[in-house]
Write a protein that holds these residues in place. Structure first.
Motif, PDB file in Angstrom:
ATOM      1  N   ASP A  31       0.756  -1.276  -0.164  1.00  0.00           N
ATOM      2  CA  ASP A  31      -0.332   0.002  -0.216  1.00  0.00           C
ATOM      3  C   ASP A  31       0.817   1.628   0.142  1.00  0.00           C
ATOM      4  OD1 ASP A  31      -2.214  -1.349  -0.400  1.00  0.00           O
ATOM      5  OD2 ASP A  31      -2.797  -1.406   2.254  1.00  0.00           O
ATOM      6  N   ARG A  32       0.240   2.513  -0.699  1.00  0.00           N
ATOM      7  CA  ARG A  32       0.396   3.405  -0.464  1.00  0.00           C
ATOM      8  C   ARG A  32       0.307   4.265   0.650  1.00  0.00           C
ATOM      9  NH1 ARG A  32       0.278   4.955  -5.167  1.00  0.00           N
ATOM     10  NH2 ARG A  32       3.257   4.719  -6.100  1.00  0.00           N
ATOM     11  N   ASP A  33       1.529   4.855   0.871  1.00  0.00           N
ATOM     12  CA  ASP A  33       1.183   6.286   2.204  1.00  0.00           C
ATOM     13  C   ASP A  33      -0.290   7.145   2.290  1.00  0.00           C
ATOM     14  OD1 ASP A  33       0.522   7.098   4.568  1.00  0.00           O
ATOM     15  OD2 ASP A  33       2.556   7.378   5.229  1.00  0.00           O
ATOM     16  N   GLY A  53       5.942   6.807  -0.498  1.00  0.00           N
ATOM     17  CA  GLY A  53       6.116   6.478   0.479  1.00  0.00           C
ATOM     18  C   GLY A  53       4.987   4.738   0.645  1.00  0.00           C
ATOM     19  N   ARG A  54       5.583   4.330   1.487  1.00  0.00           N
ATOM     20  CA  ARG A  54       4.909   3.206   1.460  1.00  0.00           C
ATOM     21  C   ARG A  54       4.358   3.074   2.807  1.00  0.00           C
ATOM     22  NH1 ARG A  54       4.960   3.758  -3.060  1.00  0.00           N
ATOM     23  NH2 ARG A  54       6.048   2.157  -4.991  1.00  0.00           N
ATOM     24  N   ILE A  55       3.157   1.739   2.586  1.00  0.00           N
ATOM     25  CA  ILE A  55       2.867   1.323   4.335  1.00  0.00           C
ATOM     26  C   ILE A  55       3.006   0.095   4.564  1.00  0.00           C
ATOM     27  CG2 ILE A  55       0.616   0.953   5.831  1.00  0.00           C
ATOM     28  CD1 ILE A  55       1.339   3.946   5.965  1.00  0.00           C
ATOM     29  N   ASN A  62       4.901   0.779  -9.627  1.00  0.00           N
ATOM     30  CA  ASN A  62       5.518   2.618 -10.642  1.00  0.00           C
ATOM     31  C   ASN A  62       4.901   3.318 -10.498  1.00  0.00           C
ATOM     32  OD1 ASN A  62       5.418   0.870 -12.414  1.00  0.00           O
ATOM     33  ND2 ASN A  62       7.107   1.020 -12.514  1.00  0.00           N
ATOM     34  N   CYS A  63       5.060   4.314 -11.185  1.00  0.00           N
ATOM     35  CA  CYS A  63       4.093   5.387 -12.151  1.00  0.00           C
ATOM     36  C   CYS A  63       3.531   4.602 -13.391  1.00  0.00           C
ATOM     37  CB  CYS A  63       4.590   6.844 -12.697  1.00  0.00           C
ATOM     38  SG  CYS A  63       3.493   7.593 -13.460  1.00  0.00           S
ATOM     39  N   ILE A  64       2.059   4.426 -13.184  1.00  0.00           N
ATOM     40  CA  ILE A  64       1.440   3.807 -14.171  1.00  0.00           C
ATOM     41  C   ILE A  64       1.899   4.659 -15.752  1.00  0.00           C
ATOM     42  CG2 ILE A  64      -1.003   4.710 -14.138  1.00  0.00           C
ATOM     43  CD1 ILE A  64      -1.744   1.163 -14.167  1.00  0.00           C
TER      44      ILE A  64
HETATM   45  C1  HEM Z   1       6.104  13.188 -16.217  1.00  0.00           C
HETATM   46  C2  HEM Z   1       5.454  12.659 -15.450  1.00  0.00           C
HETATM   47  C3  HEM Z   1       5.090  12.417 -14.049  1.00  0.00           C
HETATM   48  C4  HEM Z   1       5.618  12.114 -13.568  1.00  0.00           C
HETATM   49  C5  HEM Z   1       7.206  12.695 -12.854  1.00  0.00           C
HETATM   50  C6  HEM Z   1       5.155  10.769 -12.062  1.00  0.00           C
HETATM   51  C7  HEM Z   1       5.876  10.347 -10.632  1.00  0.00           C
HETATM   52  C8  HEM Z   1       4.893   9.256 -10.041  1.00  0.00           C
HETATM   53  C9  HEM Z   1       5.105   8.966  -9.025  1.00  0.00           C
HETATM   54  C10 HEM Z   1       6.898   9.156  -8.651  1.00  0.00           C
HETATM   55  C11 HEM Z   1       4.786   8.080  -8.547  1.00  0.00           C
HETATM   56  C12 HEM Z   1       4.662   7.011  -7.893  1.00  0.00           C
HETATM   57  C13 HEM Z   1       5.016   5.919  -7.546  1.00  0.00           C
HETATM   58  C14 HEM Z   1       5.879   4.792  -6.250  1.00  0.00           C
HETATM   59  O1  HEM Z   1       5.526   5.276  -5.637  1.00  0.00           O
HETATM   60  O2  HEM Z   1       6.847   3.831  -6.558  1.00  0.00           O
HETATM   61  C15 HEM Z   1       3.130   7.638  -9.827  1.00  0.00           C
HETATM   62  C16 HEM Z   1       2.163   7.105  -9.179  1.00  0.00           C
HETATM   63  C17 HEM Z   1       1.173   7.251 -10.530  1.00  0.00           C
HETATM   64  N1  HEM Z   1       1.602   7.703 -11.477  1.00  0.00           N
HETATM   65 FE1  HEM Z   1       2.500   9.286 -11.788  1.00  0.00          FE
HETATM   66  N2  HEM Z   1       3.654  10.701 -12.880  1.00  0.00           N
HETATM   67  C18 HEM Z   1       4.318  11.280 -14.164  1.00  0.00           C
HETATM   68  C19 HEM Z   1       2.736  10.471 -15.078  1.00  0.00           C
HETATM   69  C20 HEM Z   1       1.624  10.562 -15.278  1.00  0.00           C
HETATM   70  C21 HEM Z   1       0.858  10.105 -15.752  1.00  0.00           C
HETATM   71  C22 HEM Z   1       0.363  10.868 -17.115  1.00  0.00           C
HETATM   72  C23 HEM Z   1      -0.577   9.319 -15.522  1.00  0.00           C
HETATM   73  C24 HEM Z   1      -2.093   9.280 -15.450  1.00  0.00           C
HETATM   74  C25 HEM Z   1      -1.694   8.731 -17.152  1.00  0.00           C
HETATM   75  C26 HEM Z   1      -0.256   8.731 -13.529  1.00  0.00           C
HETATM   76  C27 HEM Z   1      -0.568   8.225 -13.167  1.00  0.00           C
HETATM   77  C28 HEM Z   1      -0.392   7.673 -11.755  1.00  0.00           C
HETATM   78  C29 HEM Z   1      -0.825   6.765 -11.138  1.00  0.00           C
HETATM   79  C30 HEM Z   1      -2.238   6.013 -11.572  1.00  0.00           C
HETATM   80  C31 HEM Z   1       0.133   6.526  -9.888  1.00  0.00           C
HETATM   81  C32 HEM Z   1      -0.218   5.136  -9.344  1.00  0.00           C
HETATM   82  C33 HEM Z   1       0.144   3.585  -9.551  1.00  0.00           C
HETATM   83  C34 HEM Z   1      -0.344   2.932  -8.528  1.00  0.00           C
HETATM   84  O3  HEM Z   1      -0.230   2.927  -7.314  1.00  0.00           O
HETATM   85  O4  HEM Z   1      -0.033   1.098  -9.036  1.00  0.00           O
HETATM   86  N3  HEM Z   1       1.389   9.448 -13.551  1.00  0.00           N
HETATM   87  N4  HEM Z   1       3.514   9.013 -10.554  1.00  0.00           N
END
Ligand code: HEM
Length: 506
Positions: free
Chosen positions: A112-114, A381-383, A450-452
């Motif tokens: 889980d995320r925090d 963050g993670r829990i 990670n970021c989807i």
């Molecule tokens: C340069 C642009 C972006 C950066 C730097 C970024 C960065 C991040 C980071 C650091 C996380 C957390 C990852 C982790 O906890 O390990 C994250 C999660 C997430 N991001 Fe991005 N993000 C970007 C663009 C996007 C876009 C365009 C979308 C959707 C259209 C998106 C959707 C998500 C989602 C849904 C999560 C949660 C994934 C999960 O918990 O399974 N992000 N992002």
């Protein structure tokens, strides 16, 4: 007699206040023994904030504190250490090997995320970013196919159209002899993009009188004391927040986006319209039978399109904003980046294509270097979801403990990046990257959670930067107060100062 009574009441009230204060003080002191008892190095807390330095502005954020914690623990030679935000215990990871364990190798203990969610009372505010296990895994599986490179190519042309609006606006502003408000322009561009691909709507963000989406986007990151209090309770005690039936998202925001999704859905069904966008992919999943693994509910569509909106517009516009800031300050690097872009485009008949963007390797180094200094998500963050023993120690991380990682701390750590304030894309050549631990530079997080949207975020950022650099030569306007400093009030990275760019048409 009346006076006597009221004096007694005052004494009673004072007694209750003092007793409550003492009870809270004793409880906090008890909490503050936690890391010491475990034999975990920790930063000394003080009542009542623990180790938090910045509180009670319009909103509360521990993002910049996390870097300070990283720096302090690292300077004392610790690989991890304990801190407290108020009474809540948090473990800060310093060593990249531990970061790798928690994010990837032993992910099963840290699913889980925090981040606060309240699925029962707030299904439309529960999305992939904040959903807890066991729901997270199946939602991630459902949404992953929406982000393949094939789907990115399908959406590519919509992004180019939005970039035309941005360049037109910039040209007009420059013609009028004005400087460019970089953050606002890039946020309008990404709002148009995400409005188009997540909601199938033309947002017209550059025509500010019309853009409901831009207004919503701005309001999501500002608040009053009430929303500050809501975020405060949610970040320090998710359990209390759920009991109080608090929601992750403001009600007017949810209502606005619910209506957009509902009307678009009805319009497409009625007129048999299909569009190459995220919403269509989600609508197709909604049509799957309820018992199918692929089926998503209407609430899930709303929640995740809102999430794409939040996650998609601000992170990418921040990435572009700080990349342009660094390029404007470093004219030689700006020229080298533009030269590469022009060389690659010449090979592709002058057309910006998905493939051409992949060939711009120096551009990617520039973006990586900008994200090193300015990671859009300042903390990860993670829990802990299952008790866990930290490698090579007998320290048990208990279920429920919050674990924090500071990409900002790692990115500005002189051990990994000598002279860290210097903007130098050469740090990201394949040779230099190979010399570093892969978990030091993690602007998109790492591991299964990670970021989807990584591909989409990078595609959008690259398009924006390529369009700007091929049209304008940039420098910093004297209106900008330098150097830019990081705001401690936001969850996503923002500078305290506005960035104004001076642009010269090429
Ligand atoms: C340069 C642009 C972006 C950066 C730097 C970024 C960065 C991040 C980071 C650091 C996380 C957390 C990852 C982790 O906890 O390990 C994250 C999660 C997430 N991001 Fe991005 N993000 C970007 C663009 C996007 C876009 C365009 C979308 C959707 C259209 C998106 C959707 C998500 C989602 C849904 C999560 C949660 C994934 C999960 O918990 O399974 N992000 N992002």
């Amino acid at each position: 007699m009346g006076l006597y009574l009221s004096e007694l009441v005052v004494i009673d009230v004072l007694f209750v206040l003092v007793a409550s204060f003492l009870a809270v003080w004793v409880y906090f002191q008890h909490c503050y023994k936690y890391w010491e008892k475990k034999g975990v190095p920790y930063i000394k807390p003080s009542f009542p904030y623990g180790n938090i330095k910045v509180i009670f502005k319009r909103t509360i954020s521990i993002t910049t504190d996390a870097k300070d914690w990283y720096d302090e623990l690292k300077s004392k030679g610790h690989k991890f250490g304990g801190v407290y935000s108020f009474w809540r215990k948090r473990l800060v990871l310093v060593d990249p090997e531990y970061i790798k364990d928690i994010l990837t190798k032993d992910f099963q203990h840290f699913i889980d995320r925090d981040a606060f969610s309240n699925e029962k009372d707030d299904p439309k505010g529960t999305h992939l970013f904040n959903i807890q296990s066991p729901g997270w895994k199946s939602l991630r599986q459902k949404l992953t196919p929406t982000f393949t490179s094939g789907k990115m190519k399908m959406m590519f042309d919509s992004l180019l159209v939005c970039s035309d609006y941005m360049i037109d606006y910039m040209k007009k502003t420059v013609q009028d002899g004005q400087d460019l408000d970089s953050r606002e322009i890039l946020a309008s561009f990404t709002t148009d993009v995400i409005g188009s691909v997540a909601f199938g709507v033309e947002c017209n963000s550059f025509d500010s009188s019309k853009s409901d989406f831009r207004i919503r986007g701005r309001s999501m990151f500002t608040g009053n004391w009430l929303s500050g209090l809501r975020i405060f309770i949610a970040s320090f005690s998710p359990e209390i927040s759920r009991k109080l039936r608090l929601r992750a998202m403001k009600d007017p925001t949810t209502t606005f986006f619910t209506e957009v999704v509902r009307s678009t859905l009805e319009y497409r069904k009625k007129n048999n319209v299909r569009r190459p966008d995220f919403l269509q992919l989600l609508l197709d999943m909604h049509e799957e039978p309820i018992e199918s693994e692929k089926h998503v509910t209407f609430n899930q569509i709303v929640a995740n399109t809102i999430l794409f909106f939040i996650a998609g517009f601000d992170t990418s516009s921040t990435t572009m904003n700080f990349t342009l800031y660094e390029l404007a300050r470093n004219p030689e690097i700006q020229k080298k980046t533009r030269d590469e872009i022009n060389t690659v485009l010449a090979k592709h008949d002058g057309k910006i294509t998905y493939e051409a963007l992949q060939e711009m390797t120096y551009l990617q180094q520039v973006i990586d270097e900008a994200m090193r200094l300015w990671p859009p998500l300042i903390t990860l963050g993670r829990i802990c979801t299952k008790d866990y023993i930290l490698r090579d120690t007998d320290v048990v991380i208990e279920k429920g403990t919050s674990v924090m990682i500071s990409p900002l701390g790692l990115g500005r750590d002189p051990e990994y990046f000598p002279n860290p304030e210097k903007f130098d894309p050469e740090r990201f050549t394949p040779e230099e990257k190979a010399k570093r631990h892969p978990y030091i530079h993690i602007p998109f997080g790492e591991g299964p959670r990670n970021c989807i949207g990584l591909r989409f975020g990078l595609m959008q950022s690259r398009i924006g930067i390529v369009r700007v650099l091929t049209n304008f030569k940039l420098s910093i306007s004297p209106k900008t107060k330098l150097p830019l400093t990081i705001s401690s009030e936001h969850f996503l990275l923002k500078s305290n100062e506005k960035l104004y760019l001076r642009a010269e048409k090429i």
